[in-house]
Scaffold this active site. Structure first.
Site, PDB file in Angstrom:
ATOM      1  N   CYS A 165       0.732  -1.289  -0.035  1.00 12.54           N
ATOM      2  CA  CYS A 165       0.138   0.161   0.049  1.00 12.54           C
ATOM      3  C   CYS A 165       0.773   1.301  -0.013  1.00 12.54           C
ATOM      4  CB  CYS A 165      -0.948  -0.274   1.248  1.00 12.54           C
ATOM      5  SG  CYS A 165      -2.321   1.144   0.897  1.00 12.54           S
ATOM      6  N   HIS A 183      -3.946  -5.720   0.920  1.00  9.66           N
ATOM      7  CA  HIS A 183      -3.607  -6.164   2.347  1.00  9.66           C
ATOM      8  C   HIS A 183      -4.373  -7.577   2.735  1.00  9.66           C
ATOM      9  CE1 HIS A 183      -2.787  -2.085   3.780  1.00  9.66           C
ATOM     10  NE2 HIS A 183      -3.786  -1.609   2.931  1.00  9.66           N
TER      11      HIS A 183
END
Length: 490
Positions: A335, A432
């Protein structure tokens, strides 16, 4: 609307302090009541956390509520956490309503906004009440924060709005449990104090007989029963709401991993399974700490990527990473950390901080532009080596560049995510939860340097510990009183 909310069987868990055990006790009650045959939903009116999850309805909620939904055998839904605050400065946060970001507010502006926010909270609570027999609510922080009492929606303000009973939990392991409980009750108003129908002491170790005189004193002093004393559970794991769990020193590990403890680190629960893995020694280090030798550096997600990138650059992490790679180490980034690997990060409209651009570490030929519309999705697919993987994306950035021609992940819908370097040393992606599935975990550990990686079923481990919680409250709490508080039929 409040009259409708008052008819919904609801029980609220509040704590004397942060990290007193609210999330854990709420999870435990959810599973225990589910196991007794009740249809239960978890709820947290307002959560301030950088650990979040993507729901089935495509929104964003606190990670703890997603775990509590699992305890109820439910898919997470945005109504379970209608207000999520994700801090991006010391005095400001992104405000997420019903799973969608509506913008940033400083503390004072949000304080004035809470009257409106309460309506969103009550809407979600009412909808849950239409589908479930009861709602188990987690408070936030402490109900005795005098400066936050006005327009409160997180603790007693909500409890009074829906007219529900409250259980107050305190952590004896940190000391001062009797002061915490009596002090909190003293600071409540008369009507608020009357809502507290029971107290729970959490994380007790030792001989319960030595605590009995204190419990008798506490009940006599407050007039409120102690519903239970929950023992300290050894080797217990539940994903943290926000705080980073302590690193575990594993001197026998085959793989040494370090992760910078960024000021705005987000979704660090991605790495919980690595902390639990017997072949891994994972350490969080400060940006200005002396960096120990390691096999793998992981750059985590962050809510303020340019700010945290500047901090790493200030403390020489660019040079450190390059040296690490020259000596054959691996680098993985997720991310915000993935965005840092590129040449540039642009924030033209000030999504996370002041508008502007920053130079990245330049390890991938990519650049990222932060945009107002956040990307929220769940996805399944395969890693670069074919291992099956699944997870979720939460990011404001749109990344482009030639490095994407070597994707790290191929999703089943035909899209791709991230990049892997030509020499295989660097891997970055937006996904994630990429370690949560045993096949992907083993694959990534082999990529990082373990020849024969042990398989860990993280989902089974989480389920096991949720069941441990259920058994714990059944044994050490008066669950019949809990059922009575909710007005449920036995």
């Amino acid at each position: 609307m409040q009259d409708a909310n008052r008819s919904i069987p609801t029980l609220m868990v509040q704590g004397t302090t942060s990290d007193a055990g609210k999330s854990v006790l709420t999870t435990a009650l959810c599973r225990a009541l589910y196991n007794r045959g009740y249809r239960i939903a978890p709820f947290k009116p307002q959560n301030m956390a950088l650990n979040s999850a993507v729901t089935e309805d495509g929104g964003e909620i606190g990670r703890a509520q997603a775990v509590q939904a699992e305890a109820c055998r439910l898919a997470p839904h945005t109504d379970m956490n209608p207000i999520l605050l994700k801090p991006n400065t010391d005095i400001g946060a992104q405000v997420i309503i019903h799973g969608r970001a509506i913008g940033d507010m400083n503390a004072r502006l949000y304080h004035d906004y809470k009257k409106q926010a309460m309506q969103f909270v009550l809407e979600s609570h009412r909808r849950l009440g239409e589908h479930y027999q009861a709602v188990i609510v987690e408070g936030a922080g402490s109900p005795a924060e005098i400066n936050l009492r006005q327009n409160d929606i997180a603790n007693m303000g909500f409890a009074e709005a829906v007219d529900c009973p409250v259980i107050l939990v305190a952590d004896i392991d940190r000391g001062g449990v009797f002061a915490h409980l009596t002090g909190t009750l003293e600071l409540l108003s008369e009507t608020e104090r009357a809502r507290v129908k029971g107290m729970v002491i959490n994380r007790f170790r030792g001989d319960i007989a030595l605590l009995t005189s204190g419990l008798d004193w506490l009940e006599e002093r407050t007039g409120i029963p102690v519903l239970g004393v929950l023992p300290y559970l050894q080797n217990f794991h539940l994903e943290a709401e926000d705080a980073i769990s302590h690193s575990q020193d594993n001197s026998q590990a085959e793989l040494k991993i370090i992760i910078p403890r960024l000021p705005r680190i987000s979704n660090h629960t991605d790495f919980d399974v690595l902390r639990l893995h017997p072949q891994v020694d994972l350490q969080y280090v400060g940006a200005d700490d002396v960096i120990p030798p390691c096999d793998l550096i992981i750059l985590p997600g962050t809510k303020n990527v340019r700010h945290d990138l500047a901090l790493l650059q200030q403390h020489g992490w660019g040079e450190l990473i390059n040296k690490h790679l020259r000596y054959g180490g691996k680098l993985l980034a997720i991310c915000g950390g993935y965005q840092m690997l590129g040449k540039h990060i642009h924030d033209p409209t000030g999504i996370e901080s002041a508008s502007g651009s920053s130079d990245g570490f330049g390890l991938f030929d990519i650049e990222t532009t932060l945009e107002p519309e956040k990307q929220l999705k769940r996805a399944v697919g395969s890693l670069f080596d074919g291992a099956r993987i699944g997870g979720y994306e939460i990011h404001a950035g749109i990344t482009t560049g030639s490095a994407l021609e070597r994707p790290a992940i191929h999703f089943d819908n035909g899209s791709t995510d991230g990049a892997i370097s030509a020499d295989g040393q660097i891997l970055g992606c937006y996904l994630h939860g990429l370690f949560d599935h045993s096949e992907a975990l083993a694959s990534l550990l082999r990529w990082a340097g373990i020849k024969e990686a042990q398989s860990i079923d993280y989902q089974a481990r989480r389920e096991y510990d949720i069941e441990r919680l259920s058994a714990c409250v059944e044994e050490h709490m008066d669950m019949e009183k809990v059922v009575d508080m909710l007005g449920l039929e036995r």
